[in-house]
Design a protein around this motif. Structure first.
Motif, PDB file in Angstrom:
ATOM      1  N   GLN B 296       0.831  -1.204   0.000  1.00  0.00           N
ATOM      2  CA  GLN B 296       0.000   0.000   0.000  1.00  0.00           C
ATOM      3  C   GLN B 296       0.869   1.260   0.000  1.00  0.00           C
ATOM      4  OE1 GLN B 296      -2.503   0.573   3.455  1.00  0.00           O
ATOM      5  NE2 GLN B 296      -4.179   1.344   2.222  1.00  0.00           N
ATOM      6  N   SER B 300       1.483   4.157  -3.139  1.00  0.00           N
ATOM      7  CA  SER B 300       1.156   5.585  -2.962  1.00  0.00           C
ATOM      8  C   SER B 300       2.247   6.502  -3.495  1.00  0.00           C
ATOM      9  CB  SER B 300       0.958   5.895  -1.475  1.00  0.00           C
ATOM     10  OG  SER B 300       0.027   5.028  -0.929  1.00  0.00           O
ATOM     11  N   ASN B 302       4.365   8.716  -5.900  1.00  0.00           N
ATOM     12  CA  ASN B 302       3.924   9.467  -7.073  1.00  0.00           C
ATOM     13  C   ASN B 302       4.362   8.791  -8.375  1.00  0.00           C
ATOM     14  OD1 ASN B 302       2.728  11.384  -5.467  1.00  0.00           O
ATOM     15  ND2 ASN B 302       4.590  12.627  -5.342  1.00  0.00           N
ATOM     16  N   LYS B 305       1.867   6.102  -8.989  1.00  0.00           N
ATOM     17  CA  LYS B 305       0.533   6.637  -9.282  1.00  0.00           C
ATOM     18  C   LYS B 305       0.479   7.344 -10.636  1.00  0.00           C
ATOM     19  CE  LYS B 305      -1.792   8.631  -5.936  1.00  0.00           C
ATOM     20  NZ  LYS B 305      -2.026   9.514  -4.793  1.00  0.00           N
ATOM     21  N   ASN B 306       1.628   7.850 -11.087  1.00  0.00           N
ATOM     22  CA  ASN B 306       1.633   8.479 -12.410  1.00  0.00           C
ATOM     23  C   ASN B 306       1.390   7.446 -13.504  1.00  0.00           C
ATOM     24  OD1 ASN B 306       2.094  10.951 -11.325  1.00  0.00           O
ATOM     25  ND2 ASN B 306       4.322  10.915 -11.617  1.00  0.00           N
ATOM     26  N   ASP B 312      -3.172   3.252  -5.350  1.00  0.00           N
ATOM     27  CA  ASP B 312      -2.986   3.228  -3.895  1.00  0.00           C
ATOM     28  C   ASP B 312      -4.277   2.875  -3.153  1.00  0.00           C
ATOM     29  OD1 ASP B 312      -3.815   5.710  -4.977  1.00  0.00           O
ATOM     30  OD2 ASP B 312      -3.507   6.689  -3.050  1.00  0.00           O
ATOM     31  N   GLN B 313      -5.412   3.186  -3.768  1.00  0.00           N
ATOM     32  CA  GLN B 313      -6.677   2.950  -3.080  1.00  0.00           C
ATOM     33  C   GLN B 313      -7.233   1.545  -3.312  1.00  0.00           C
ATOM     34  OE1 GLN B 313      -9.437   6.266  -3.178  1.00  0.00           O
ATOM     35  NE2 GLN B 313      -7.806   7.655  -3.755  1.00  0.00           N
TER      36      GLN B 313
END
Lengths: 446, 340
Positions: B296, B300, B302, B305-306, B312-313
């Motif tokens: 997790q 998260s 960056n 996530k990019n 992350d969720q």
């Protein structure tokens, strides 16, 4: 087997029941049509529906707001010391209810969830006959309930909602907002930040991933970039994430020297405390002290954050320590009744209830058509925020915005924020077309 | 590199909380066969043990000063702290260290709460369907939450770590890097969690009591034939699970300000941890807790996530789906558990 048991009598009974069930919505709506508008009060009382979060992330704000609504109803009905009714300049209210009818109220729990909020508002409108719905401590909830009230022909006087969308792209003719919005926060706080932290800053945003967070981020980003700040990164965080450590650690080596927390409620309490635990405020980046900004503050959040709030800048709609007659009268009434000073959530709820009551009294009717006309472009004073305008083109209130800062040495747990600047109405007023949306026609039918 | 170390530590820390809750859930499920949705409420009660203990240490005498008025005109209250008045500097130290000291308060409280919960309600549902167990324990969790809310309000309550452990430490320095700062208290929590997990596992593995409990988990009937009152031992295990959840909650308060909902926030994730680790497997729960916490945290970043926005969720649930598709019993699940 089953088919054999159905005789003519059973068939007729069943058909009657099913037919009545199917006809019920039409019977109810034609009854509403006969009234001229939804829930036209015909007896000696009129019912308000207060839809506040009593559970969930914003429950404490909801509880405080509910207390204020109870107080408003008392004052409208002529009970208690009258509170801000005594300072409300030019009000038509006489302290005997509205148009000769006493005000009663019902409450609903939004649970800080849009679907639950719509369900409780529907229940209050359909079952309890509420003529007006007020409340909500979340923009997602406010936008959802506002839309429902529009469709059901009820006036919605929103509570604590700060998203630009509420009176922007999602505005409705039946919805009115007294609270300020994210755009106003950005415009108000940016010059103060520039003065305090300089014009060459690099900002990192952590943003709650829902309507309020998005518009808050957009507004503060635009305002700080206009100031000369650079935006290093904007990161969306899930609402209700208790531990923000994985979102805070990337800030450490990002080159940013300001962290802007577009968080509210428990999220803000946790993210701010954790940012401080990670030593952000002790850091020096780009030769400057690392700073944290929380664009929207509330006293209740400040209590939750404890010492972490000290020195942090933010904005607020109202503060119980303001030196004006309305604020003093309300703080006295609320303090005597509940033993604590009121929060800004309480003040906006109280004012909204009074404004609606006054509009009905001035219009001489509870019909939303008349109430909307009475509220649009209504100018008032004496309700704690100074001279205020309910702009007709978007149903947004315009009044001074407070820039506040966490106190270094609070006297007690209610003295956590100090007002550092009152930004005049003119500065925070904007062209309503920038957020789009259409008010549409007044909804009156159930 | 700095980011990787920090996210690894974040993951371990988060995973430690998941693992501690999941450990108790697994113990209760493995021994009593109960799917306990009130387990998160035990974490919450533990957190409020820290709040209560801290407030007890900060008890004050309240006198009314008629010469000073509140803004609404009533006489002002003047408060004087008792412990500091009685014990001087030592009293101040006690107040400072209230969170770690609250463990001493939380252990007996949680043991009593756990045993009362098991004897007073849950034992009547041993032979009922899992759906009934879920409903009754979920209902119990809501009742406990509402009791806490009625007494402490819904707002989070700030609890601070001792001043000596409130800042950050340069963990990078320990690894030959520099400038990688991490909060002291989170490291303390990680160490504490590892110690608790080690003690529980050691208790089950290396004590006669633990051996009997493990035997009961395998074959309750045979252990009963040997004249051992296994029910009584399982009650004690329930109490231990409550204590583990409770002290995990108490120590977590400086990281996340406790409110009445804190247990629910962790409960769902902890159930996922139990399922991924394998139903009934204590070591599986611990391993899965850390694994999911770390994943997790890395999800998260960056950079991740990019490439995969929003990962992350959902990462925890995604991993759960994949693990269950490939290994239906979970990573370390025991054969026969929840398979009939």
């Amino acid at each position: 087997m089953l088919i054999k048991k159905i005789n003519r009598r059973v068939f007729l009974q069943s058909s009657g029941i099913v037919g009545a069930g199917l006809a019920m919505p039409m019977i109810l709506s034609s009854a509403a049509r006969a009234q001229g508008f939804c829930n036209n009060p015909t007896g000696s009382k009129v019912v308000f529906g207060f839809n506040c979060p009593q559970t969930g992330a914003y429950a404490e704000e909801g509880k405080d707001q509910l207390k204020a609504y109870e107080l408003a109803v008392k004052h409208i009905n002529g009970e208690g010391d009258g509170g801000m009714l005594n300072t409300f300049k030019g009000t038509a209210l006489k302290g005997n209810g509205i148009l000769g009818k006493k005000v009663a109220y019902v409450t609903g729990d939004t649970q800080t969830k849009s679907d639950a909020a719509r369900a409780s508002a529907t229940r209050m409108i359909e079952r309890d006959g509420a003529i007006m719905i007020s409340g909500g401590s979340s923009s997602g909830v406010a936008v959802a309930v506002q839309s429902l009230c529009q469709d059901m022909g009820i006036i919605f006087m929103s509570g604590l909602t700060h998203s630009n969308d509420t009176t922007g792209k999602d505005k409705k003719k039946n919805g009115f907002r007294h609270f300020f919005n994210a755009h106003m926060s950005g415009v108000a706080i940016a010059p103060v930040l520039g003065e305090a932290y300089g014009k060459e800053r690099r900002a990192y945003h952590l943003t709650a991933d829902y309507t309020w967070g998005w518009t808050q981020e957009e507004s503060i980003k635009a305002a700080t970039e206009a100031l000369g700040w650079q935006t290093v990164q904007t990161v969306r965080t899930p609402v209700g994430a208790a531990d923000f450590s994985q979102y805070i650690t990337p800030v450490l080596n990002s080159g940013a020297d300001v962290l802007i927390l577009n968080h509210y409620g428990n999220d803000m309490v946790n993210s701010l405390r954790q940012a401080i635990q990670f030593g952000l405020r002790d850091k020096q980046v780009n030769g400057k002290n690392f700073e944290i900004v929380v664009p929207l503050f509330s006293e209740l959040m400040a209590q939750g954050a404890g010492d972490a709030i000290k020195g942090i800048y933010g904005t607020a709609n109202w503060d119980w320590k303001l030196e004006n007659a309305g604020t003093k009268a309300f703080t006295k009434s609320f303090g005597e009744a509940y033993g604590t000073p009121p929060s800004q959530a309480a003040q906006t709820g109280y004012v909204q209830a009074l404004l609606y009551a006054d509009a009905c009294e001035r219009a001489g009717t509870f019909n939303p058509e008349g109430v909307v006309k009475a509220l649009e472009d209504f100018e008032f004073d004496g309700l704690g925020n100074g001279p205020t305008l309910y702009r007709g083109s978007d149903h947004q209130c315009f009044k001074p915005v407070l820039v506040v800062q966490g106190k270094e040495k609070p006297k007690d747990k209610y003295d956590l924020l100090q007002v550092v600047k009152e930004v005049p109405t003119k500065t925070v007023t904007y062209d309503p077309s920038i957020f789009g949306g259409e008010l549409g026609p007044v909804g009156t039918k159930c | 590199m700095d980011q990787l170390i920090l996210q690894l530590l974040n993951g371990l820390d988060k995973g430690a909380a998941y693992a501690l809750i999941a450990l108790g859930l697994t113990l209760v499920f493995g021994t009593l066969g109960i799917v306990n949705f009130a387990h998160g409420a035990l974490f919450m009660i533990g957190a409020f043990c820290a709040v209560v203990f801290s407030r007890l240490l900060q008890l004050e005498t309240v006198t009314i000063d008629p010469a000073r008025l509140t803004p609404w005109g009533s006489p002002m209250e003047v408060r004087t702290p008792l412990v500091q008045a009685w014990l001087g500097d030592f009293g101040a130290v006690l107040v400072q260290w209230s969170v770690p000291l609250s463990i001493l308060f939380a252990i007996p409280v949680m043991l009593i709460v756990g045993v009362a919960m098991e004897r007073g309600l849950i034992r009547y549902f041993y032979k009922r369907a899992h759906a009934d167990q879920i409903l009754v324990t979920f209902g119990l969790a809501i009742v406990l939450q509402e009791i806490v809310k009625a007494n402490f309000g819904a707002n989070p309550i700030p609890v601070t770590a001792p001043a000596a452990l409130a800042g950050s430490v340069d963990v990078g320095g320990w690894l030959g890097l520099s400038g990688v700062f991490y909060p002291w208290w989170r490291l303390v929590y990680l160490g504490f969690a590892l110690a608790v997990m080690g003690l529980v596992i050691a208790f089950l593995r290396f004590t006669t009591y633990g051996m009997v409990v493990r035997a009961g988990m395998e074959d309750r009937q045979t252990v009963g034939f040997l004249g051992i009152d296994i029910e009584k031992r399982f009650t004690v295990v329930f109490g231990i699970a409550a204590v583990v959840a409770g002290i995990a909650g108490a120590m977590y308060t400086p990281i996340v300000s406790p409110n009445y909902h804190i247990g629910m926030d962790f409960l769902v994730l902890s159930f996922v941890v139990v399922v991924v680790g394998g139903m009934g497997s204590v070591s599986g729960a611990v391993f899965a807790g850390f694994l999911l916490g770390i994943l997790q945290s890395f999800a998260s970043m960056n950079e991740v996530k990019n490439i995969l926005p929003g990962i992350d969720q959902v990462i925890i649930y995604l991993v759960a789906v994949v693990v269950l598709l490939v290994m239906p019993r979970g990573l370390m699940g025991r054969k026969g558990v929840m398979e009939n």
